[in-house]
Enzyme design. Structure first.
Site, PDB file in Angstrom:
ATOM      1  N   GLU A  60      47.146  16.432  45.377  1.00  0.00           N
ATOM      2  CA  GLU A  60      47.766  15.139  45.682  1.00  0.00           C
ATOM      3  C   GLU A  60      46.751  14.012  45.588  1.00  0.00           C
ATOM      4  O   GLU A  60      47.032  12.961  45.017  1.00  0.00           O
ATOM      5  CB  GLU A  60      48.377  15.175  47.083  1.00  0.00           C
ATOM      6  CG  GLU A  60      49.044  13.865  47.470  1.00  0.00           C
ATOM      7  CD  GLU A  60      49.669  13.921  48.854  1.00  0.00           C
ATOM      8  OE1 GLU A  60      50.134  12.874  49.327  1.00  0.00           O
ATOM      9  OE2 GLU A  60      49.680  15.012  49.458  1.00  0.00           O
ATOM     10  N   HIS A  98      42.354   6.078  25.861  1.00  0.00           N
ATOM     11  CA  HIS A  98      42.808   7.259  26.587  1.00  0.00           C
ATOM     12  C   HIS A  98      43.253   8.330  25.600  1.00  0.00           C
ATOM     13  O   HIS A  98      43.501   8.050  24.432  1.00  0.00           O
ATOM     14  CB  HIS A  98      43.949   6.900  27.529  1.00  0.00           C
ATOM     15  CG  HIS A  98      43.527   6.057  28.687  1.00  0.00           C
ATOM     16  ND1 HIS A  98      44.405   5.339  29.460  1.00  0.00           N
ATOM     17  CD2 HIS A  98      42.289   5.826  29.225  1.00  0.00           C
ATOM     18  CE1 HIS A  98      43.749   4.694  30.407  1.00  0.00           C
ATOM     19  NE2 HIS A  98      42.462   4.970  30.287  1.00  0.00           N
ATOM     20  N   GLU A 100      45.984   9.918  25.244  1.00  0.00           N
ATOM     21  CA  GLU A 100      47.305   9.736  24.637  1.00  0.00           C
ATOM     22  C   GLU A 100      47.216   8.870  23.378  1.00  0.00           C
ATOM     23  O   GLU A 100      47.806   9.178  22.343  1.00  0.00           O
ATOM     24  CB  GLU A 100      48.271   9.091  25.641  1.00  0.00           C
ATOM     25  CG  GLU A 100      48.527   9.914  26.884  1.00  0.00           C
ATOM     26  CD  GLU A 100      47.598   9.577  28.034  1.00  0.00           C
ATOM     27  OE1 GLU A 100      48.000   9.804  29.193  1.00  0.00           O
ATOM     28  OE2 GLU A 100      46.478   9.093  27.779  1.00  0.00           O
ATOM     29  N   CYS A 131      49.371   3.249  28.100  1.00  0.00           N
ATOM     30  CA  CYS A 131      49.627   4.399  27.232  1.00  0.00           C
ATOM     31  C   CYS A 131      51.128   4.644  27.085  1.00  0.00           C
ATOM     32  O   CYS A 131      51.599   5.036  26.019  1.00  0.00           O
ATOM     33  CB  CYS A 131      48.938   5.643  27.775  1.00  0.00           C
ATOM     34  SG  CYS A 131      47.143   5.637  27.537  1.00  0.00           S
TER      35      CYS A 131
END
Length: 224
Positions: A60, A98, A100, A131
């Site tokens: 988390e 990034h 992506e 992204c």
């Protein structure tokens, strides 16, 4: 939640980042350009075990996980029904782009417009807003591409901008879901380096199922 590195100017001195060092008047800027390592996108077929265990863990609170690992499967289908598949992984370095975006810059240009492509991503964390926008634009102009994104964690899901970006991804036809324990096992078997001569079984961490359910509920609420 984990923080992806923000897009920044970057990286290598002189021609690699489009700036001429001799024309820079700011000594601090000059020092920064010289000292920063060159921007790089790391690619390969299998990632190291330690990278997987740390970066893909669906915790988390993911302090220190400021990189994105993207494992991909590309299936290309022609008119004759024959399917060709390729796979690999991308890892973003330094902040100039990034993973992506790197996929679209390095893998997508090789796509044949005459073929149909089903692409599956297994990503350590969900896309940031920028992204997501790039994915939406690419899907809009690449009609022969279908994309499924499976994510280990949700990136900054509390932020309204990120929530809106995820909803727009869904509206654009991108399928998005949280990685189940079986998905982590698939990545382990197909994208993680194994010791020569033997393949170690995937050992799920203690809270893998609990964290999957946590993120699945958050994503469902966002995409309502």
């Amino acid at each position: 939640m984990a923080q992806k590195e923000e897009a920044a100017e970057a990286a290598a001195p002189a021609s690699q980042n489009g700036e001429d060092l001799e024309n820079l008047d700011d000594p601090e800027k000059l020092k920064e350009l010289i000292e920063l390592p060159p921007f790089e996108i790391v690619t390969g077929e299998r990632l190291p075990v330690n990278f997987f265990k740390f970066q893909f863990r669906n915790v988390e609170y993911s302090s220190g996980r400021n990189k994105t690992f993207l494992c991909y499967v590309v299936e290309a289908q022609g008119k004759g029904g024959q399917v060709q598949a390729s796979r690999g992984y991308l890892e973003d370095e330094h902040a100039a782009a990034h993973a992506e975006e790197a996929f679209f810059n390095t893998i997508l240009p090789t796509f044949d417009p005459a073929l149909r492509y089903n692409v599956t991503w297994y990503v350590s964390s969900s896309p940031c807003a920028a992204c997501a926008d790039r994915i939406i634009r690419t899907l809009g102009k690449t009609k022969n591409l279908r994309l499924l994104i499976l994510v280990g964690r949700l990136f900054m899901w509390e932020e309204p901008e990120v929530q809106a970006a995820l909803r727009k991804l869904k509206e654009a036809g991108c399928r998005l879901r949280i990685m189940k324990p079986q998905d982590f096992e698939y990545v382990w078997q197909n994208f993680v380096e194994q010791e020569e001569g033997e393949s170690k079984a995937f050992q799920p961490w203690e809270d893998i199922q609990e964290n999957f359910l946590y993120y699945e509920e958050k994503l469902a609420d966002i995409l309502k």
